[in-house]
Write a protein that holds these residues in place. Structure first.
Motif: not given
Length: 165
Positions: A17-21, A32-39
């Motif tokens: 699972v990968r997220v970036e901002d 923002i990355v924490c919120d995206k990762l949680s979702r």
């Protein structure tokens, strides 16, 4: 200058699972990355529960025994398959070492992929989790290496390589 945050999470059952901002401040990027990762993680969990693959409290216990037996049989077939694949890949790896292949100077990076057989749906899920526009995978049914990609208009496409006759 924007502060960029990249987070990659390796999950046991659901792959990467990968997220970036990128934001003006580092703290804003992290939030923002924490919120995206949680979702994303919640979405993965909900999908797994809906498919009956979630091992936690939300799983349906009435079919657990059947699933365990089915999983064990799948595990046995996977072990046999992976052994054969490993032997074949080891032979190919040795052949490549013998060739001592070198790349032209314009090639800046090379990457070796170890491809486990997955279904098309799982390949699409992994592509979405990583956040890429394409994903290289070995098809579970045909054992062929294929590429699934996100189309510009809508939906997905598949590239299936074929040897020329």
């Amino acid at each position: 200058k924007l502060q960029k945050v990249d987070v990659t999470v390796y999950t046991y059952r659901n792959g990467v699972v990968r997220v970036e901002d990128a934001e003006a401040t580092l703290y804003a990027s992290i939030d923002i990355v924490c919120d995206k990762l949680s979702r994303k993680m919640t979405k993965i969990k909900e999908k797994a529960i809906a498919k009956g693959k979630w091992p936690g409290r939300a799983a349906d216990k009435s079919i657990a025994k059947e699933e365990e037996e089915e999983e064990y049989n799948e595990y046995l077939s996977e072990v046999m398959y992976e052994t054969a694949v490993f032997d074949r890949e080891e032979r190919l790896r040795q052949e490549l070492e013998q060739l001592n292949k070198t790349f032209p100077s314009t090639v800046r990076r090379s990457k070796v992929l170890e491809l486990d057989p997955v279904s098309l749906d799982d390949a699409i899920d992994e592509m979405e989790q990583v956040g890429h526009d394409f994903f290289v995978y070995r098809d579970l049914e045909s054992d062929q290496i294929q590429v699934v990609y996100r189309r510009a208009e809508e939906g997905y496409g598949i590239i299936i390589p074929k040897k020329r006759d």
